[in-house]
Design a protein around this motif. Structure first.
Motif, short mmCIF file in Angstrom:
data_model
loop_
_atom_site.label_atom_id
_atom_site.label_comp_id
_atom_site.label_asym_id
_atom_site.label_seq_id
_atom_site.Cartn_x
_atom_site.Cartn_y
_atom_site.Cartn_z
N GLY A 25 9.07 -23.87 -19.54
CA GLY A 25 9.17 -25.45 -21.00
C GLY A 25 6.84 -25.34 -21.62
O GLY A 25 7.72 -26.36 -21.91
N GLN A 26 6.27 -25.49 -21.13
CA GLN A 26 5.00 -25.81 -20.67
C GLN A 26 3.84 -23.92 -20.84
O GLN A 26 4.09 -23.43 -19.85
N ALA A 63 6.28 -14.64 -20.78
CA ALA A 63 5.57 -15.30 -22.01
C ALA A 63 5.68 -15.93 -22.50
O ALA A 63 4.84 -17.19 -23.02
N ASP A 64 7.15 -16.07 -22.93
CA ASP A 64 7.89 -17.11 -23.30
C ASP A 64 7.84 -18.27 -22.60
O ASP A 64 7.73 -19.59 -23.12
N LEU A 65 7.97 -18.06 -21.76
CA LEU A 65 8.91 -19.15 -20.82
C LEU A 65 7.41 -20.43 -20.52
O LEU A 65 7.70 -20.95 -20.69
N PHE A 66 6.22 -18.89 -19.79
CA PHE A 66 5.36 -20.05 -19.27
C PHE A 66 4.62 -19.96 -20.76
O PHE A 66 2.82 -20.39 -20.17
N SER A 67 4.70 -20.45 -22.25
CA SER A 67 4.06 -20.43 -22.94
C SER A 67 4.58 -22.31 -23.58
O SER A 67 5.21 -22.76 -22.85
N GLU A 68 3.38 -22.77 -24.58
CA GLU A 68 4.22 -24.08 -25.27
C GLU A 68 4.47 -24.34 -26.01
O GLU A 68 5.52 -25.27 -26.28
N SER A 69 5.02 -23.76 -26.67
CA SER A 69 6.05 -23.07 -28.04
C SER A 69 7.11 -21.77 -27.42
O SER A 69 8.21 -22.15 -28.62
N GLY A 70 6.46 -21.25 -27.18
CA GLY A 70 7.31 -19.50 -27.55
C GLY A 70 8.95 -19.99 -26.93
O GLY A 70 9.75 -19.42 -26.87
N GLY A 81 15.34 -23.53 -24.27
CA GLY A 81 14.78 -22.69 -24.51
C GLY A 81 14.56 -22.32 -22.98
O GLY A 81 14.66 -21.09 -22.57
N ALA A 82 13.74 -22.76 -22.10
CA ALA A 82 12.90 -22.72 -20.88
C ALA A 82 14.27 -22.32 -19.77
O ALA A 82 13.62 -21.30 -18.57
N ASP A 83 15.17 -23.01 -19.68
CA ASP A 83 16.19 -22.75 -18.69
C ASP A 83 17.30 -21.35 -18.87
O ASP A 83 16.96 -20.36 -18.54
N PHE A 84 17.39 -21.01 -20.77
CA PHE A 84 17.60 -20.03 -20.84
C PHE A 84 16.96 -18.27 -20.60
O PHE A 84 17.60 -17.87 -19.94
N LEU A 85 15.59 -18.76 -21.28
CA LEU A 85 14.64 -17.20 -20.42
C LEU A 85 14.53 -17.87 -19.01
O LEU A 85 14.28 -16.58 -18.70
N ARG A 86 14.93 -18.64 -18.08
CA ARG A 86 14.84 -18.29 -16.62
C ARG A 86 16.09 -17.65 -16.16
O ARG A 86 16.34 -16.49 -15.37
N LEU A 87 17.19 -17.97 -17.31
CA LEU A 87 18.53 -17.23 -16.53
C LEU A 87 18.46 -15.63 -16.95
O LEU A 87 18.67 -14.94 -16.15
N GLN A 88 17.25 -14.91 -18.06
CA GLN A 88 17.06 -13.93 -19.11
C GLN A 88 16.26 -12.72 -17.98
O GLN A 88 16.83 -11.61 -17.77
N ILE A 89 15.76 -14.23 -17.34
CA ILE A 89 14.72 -13.51 -16.29
C ILE A 89 15.06 -12.94 -15.04
O ILE A 89 14.94 -11.56 -14.76
N LEU A 90 16.36 -14.03 -14.38
CA LEU A 90 16.11 -13.42 -12.83
C LEU A 90 17.37 -12.69 -13.39
O LEU A 90 18.00 -11.61 -12.72
#
Length: 123
Positions: A25-26, A63-70, A81-90
């Motif tokens: 998320g950052q 790339a989106d998870l560890f970006s400023e705004s992705g 969005g960060a939590d959603f991406l973490r779940l998708q990655i897992l």
């Protein structure tokens, strides 16, 4: 039993641990670099298009998870969005792990067939 699968599994566990412990998320170039490095090593360990496809999705989501705004475009009504991406990655990593088991089982079955060929029943 299979060194390449075991090595890929080691990288899988490290990626999973990274995603569980880094919220994202950052902008975080270090975490992203670590994720991409582990993903590349895991993909190189096993030559399998299914594994490479799953790890490519991990790279893209990372790339989106560890970006400023992705991560913002992935936000849901009840989830950042960060939590959603973490779940998708897992989810993708679990698919990768399952594929490793599938590769291992296929190899084991092939080795057993080669060691114990069936006699020709036509005679």
């Amino acid at each position: 039993m299979y060194r390449d699968v075991e090595l890929a599994r080691k990288h899988y566990l490290a990626m999973r641990d990274l995603i569980i412990h880094q919220r994202g998320g950052q902008r975080d170039e270090k975490s992203l670099g670590n994720l991409w490095d582990l993903s590349q090593k895991a993909a190189a360990a096993v030559d399998d298009s299914g594994c490479k496809s799953l790890l490519s999705a991990v790279d893209d989501y990372g790339a989106d998870l560890f970006s400023e705004s992705g991560h913002l475009k992935w936000a849901r009504a009840q989830m950042s969005g960060a939590d959603f991406l973490r779940l998708q990655i897992l989810r993708e990593l679990d698919g990768f792990h399952a594929r490793l088991f599938q590769l291992e089982a296929t190899r084991t079955a092939a080795a057993r067939r080669a060691a114990n060929p069936r006699p020709d029943r036509r005679s």
